[in-house]
Scaffold this active site. Structure first.
Site, PDB file in Angstrom:
ATOM      1  N   ASP A 275       0.818  -1.206   0.000  1.00  0.00           N
ATOM      2  CA  ASP A 275       0.000   0.000   0.000  1.00  0.00           C
ATOM      3  C   ASP A 275       0.857   1.264   0.000  1.00  0.00           C
ATOM      4  O   ASP A 275       1.825   1.378   0.753  1.00  0.00           O
ATOM      5  CB  ASP A 275      -0.903  -0.006   1.241  1.00  0.00           C
ATOM      6  CG  ASP A 275      -1.746   1.239   1.355  1.00  0.00           C
ATOM      7  OD1 ASP A 275      -2.602   1.449   0.491  1.00  0.00           O
ATOM      8  OD2 ASP A 275      -1.541   2.020   2.319  1.00  0.00           O
ATOM      9  N   GLU A 312       1.532  -0.028  -4.876  1.00  0.00           N
ATOM     10  CA  GLU A 312       0.664   1.112  -5.175  1.00  0.00           C
ATOM     11  C   GLU A 312       1.479   2.384  -4.992  1.00  0.00           C
ATOM     12  O   GLU A 312       2.109   2.576  -3.948  1.00  0.00           O
ATOM     13  CB  GLU A 312      -0.547   1.160  -4.245  1.00  0.00           C
ATOM     14  CG  GLU A 312      -1.469   2.325  -4.576  1.00  0.00           C
ATOM     15  CD  GLU A 312      -2.202   2.898  -3.366  1.00  0.00           C
ATOM     16  OE1 GLU A 312      -3.051   3.778  -3.568  1.00  0.00           O
ATOM     17  OE2 GLU A 312      -1.906   2.487  -2.229  1.00  0.00           O
TER      18      GLU A 312
END
Length: 619
Positions: A275, A312
């Site tokens: 993330d 990401e």
């Protein structure tokens, strides 16, 4: 570690001696070895419920260890500081009660049935992202496991689970997790995850996990009391940055790198989605994300199955996916928000917030050609140049979506595209994504045009923190000028509204959309012209409000026509004869023949309907 080690029923003490210094309560044949890195403590005691406190041995670099014979699975324990503070294990594998209370000793062993599983082929990845708590009425891994056959039937190849790490309270997205090694008890705990993965592999589905290494949640992150896990040398949107490059950062890096390997090794997961790596600030000679990718690659060779790391990032940095011998980090793939933003603005007309850098049909055309739209030019949203060119990088290095947890849940009302678009535009979005040269990702329920929102929800025990989160959520959306009252994240109703409505899947409208998604996925997997993700095997052109994407592969050629117009459009096809193989306005997908295509091969020009998606193959 030898490949067969991950299949053993139980771990042995000799295994720990062979591996890096892994923290936590490590179960052995004759007891449990407790390990905790705590250089900020001169002394620590192990508190096992029902037994007398036992001093731990302090080793080099503040590494405390204690082997306790007779301590078995289910024992609850804490670490006590000299001043009397008792804290859960920073590497707890299970928090059966509150994240503020004792940790539980677990058995990492499992009778796996996936010994012949080889792992995912990156080029064939088609992700299905889900949040365990809202995917089913029960909100558990066990209930999600019962839905896996339906995902396999849909044709997806990988299930991507939003974060599972233990967090404060019963409800949350998982990005406020504070125990990176522990599976949230509300979802079923460690064994439920192992059972889920084993069942998925039996159906031919890979399983990915979203992990958060850029911050820990605001409630219950006791790591800072044990060691310098954080540093004020860098600041992030969540406060002090994780200490990946300051004094004593080597142990912090090991904590997170070993955590990544733990999920892949002990739970047989096929890959990780890291993330917001733009929030990982690391000025070390080797960035920790690159280090994770290297170590995962090494583990892949050891266990003899393919393992994947996906990042990401909103920085549009091609170096993430470039090979390490070319100066890159060697990550398998990265999310591409530019594709989503280009598509979303064309479908909805939204131009506020970060959408202000997009809106032209040429933006989507550039995304198809080069992956990144923002590749060094001035960003109006940021007020500075943004990104770098990804021209020539294969499509398999980028994950794209028309909807995902971020782009739905981080809207003021958590509204899906199905709330503002008619079915024709929804089918256009699906075709644009699933028939792209990239790795597509679906967001749970998208395949039947789910209407339930996916809103941001929390359940912090600290009321003051809960109020601060609710107020911060309202301020966050000021730049988007969205209408409507922002739901209170702390309210249980916000969570309940976000559950999928599986009955809609069986409705006439839901069934038609589901059949259309199955058709798109089958085309993606089976049509030879869609087999290549090389940039030289695709051409993009524009005709009015229509985007034409030509694909070539295995000696075949296909043409995808995407009409971004509410009136429809007359489109000139490239020279030659073209046979329709997909028609979003076909009666079986739309319930009407008003704009459907003829079944015969076509040449010259033809009229396409509003928000029409059509794919042709050269006859």
């Amino acid at each position: 570690m030898p490949p067969q080690a991950c299949l053993r029923r139980r771990a042995s003490p000799s295994r720990h001696e062979m591996e890096p210094w892994i923290p936590g309560a490590l179960l052995g044949r004759d007891g449990t070895l407790f390990r905790v890195w705590a250089p900020r403590a001169e002394s620590l005691e192990l508190l096992v419920e029902g037994e007398r406190p036992t001093p731990m041995r302090r080793g080099p670099q503040g590494r405390f260890e204690l082997h306790r014979s007779g301590v078995r699975v289910g024992a609850r324990y804490q670490y006590r500081f000299a001043d009397g503070r008792a804290r859960p294990d920073p590497a707890s594998r299970l928090q059966e009660g509150s994240i503020h209370g004792p940790s539980t000793v677990v058995d990492p062993g499992f009778d796996w049935s996936d010994r012949h599983w080889e792992g995912p082929e990156l080029a064939r990845m088609l992700f299905y992202e889900l949040h365990v708590g809202t995917f089913t009425p029960q909100g558990t891994l066990a209930s999600a496991q019962r839905r896996l056959p339906q995902l396999a039937e849909l044709g997806v190849t990988a299930v991507e689970l939003m974060p599972l790490s233990a967090f404060d309270g019963p409800r949350g997205w998982g990005y406020d997790g504070v125990q990176p090694w522990a599976v949230h008890q509300g979802y079923g705990g460690p064994k439920a995850l192992q059972q889920f993965v084993d069942a998925a592999h039996a159906l031919g589905l890979s399983v990915f996990l979203d992990v958060v290494y850029n911050h820990l949640g605001p409630s219950g992150s006791y790591q800072r009391e044990f060691a310098p896990y954080f540093t004020d040398r860098h600041q992030t949107p969540w406060g002090d940055a994780v200490n990946f490059d300051g004094p004593q950062s080597q142990q912090v890096r090991e904590y997170f790198v070993e955590n990544a390997l733990y999920w892949l090794r002990d739970y047989h997961l096929d890959g990780l989605r890291l993330d917001a790596v733009h929030g990982i600030i690391d000025a070390s000679p080797v960035h920790v994300v690159r280090q994770i990718a290297e170590r995962v690659e090494r583990l892949s060779k050891e266990v003899k199955r393919r393992l994947v790391v996906i990042a990401e990032s909103d920085l549009n940095e091609p170096k993430l996916v470039l090979p390490r011998d070319q100066g890159g980090w060697g990550v398998s793939a990265q999310w591409s928000d530019d594709f989503h933003h280009s598509l979303h603005t064309l479908l909805t007309g939204e131009r506020t917030g970060y959408y202000q850098d997009f809106g032209a049909l040429e933006d989507l055309a550039k995304a198809y050609r080069e992956s990144f739209v923002m590749d060094g030019q001035l960003s109006r949203f940021r007020g500075r140049p943004h990104g770098a060119s990804a021209r020539g990088i294969p499509g398999r290095r980028f994950v794209v979506a028309s909807q995902n947890h971020d782009q739905v849940g981080n809207r003021a009302l958590g509204d899906r595209l199905s709330e503002k678009l008619d079915p024709a535009a929804l089918k256009l979005a699906a075709a644009a994504t699933l028939l792209s040269p990239f790795l597509p990702l679906l967001f749970m329920g998208e395949e039947w045009a789910e209407k339930a929102p996916f809103q941001y929800f929390t359940s912090f025990e600290d009321r003051q923190l809960g109020r601060a989160v609710s107020e911060g959520r309202r301020k966050e959306f000021a730049g988007f000028k969205w209408s409507g009252e922002v739901p209170d994240p702390q309210a249980s109703e916000t969570f309940e509204r976000s559950r999928l409505d599986w009955s809609r899947r069986e409705s006439p409208e839901g069934a038609r959309m589901l059949g259309y998604y199955r058709r798109l996925i089958a085309l993606r997997q089976q049509h030879p012209a869609l087999s290549s993700d090389k940039s030289e095997d695709r051409e993009v052109s524009l005709s009015g409000r229509t985007l034409l994407l030509q694909r070539r592969g295995r000696g075949r050629e296909a043409l995808l026509c995407l009409v971004f117009s509410a009136e429809g459009e007359k489109v000139a096809l490239p020279e030659g004869r073209w046979r329709p193989v997909l028609d979003s306005w076909a009666p079986e997908h739309s319930g009407t023949t008003q704009f459907s295509l003829p079944a015969l091969a076509i040449s010259g020009s033809l009229c396409l309907g509003p928000w029409h998606a059509a794919m042709f193959e050269r006859a």
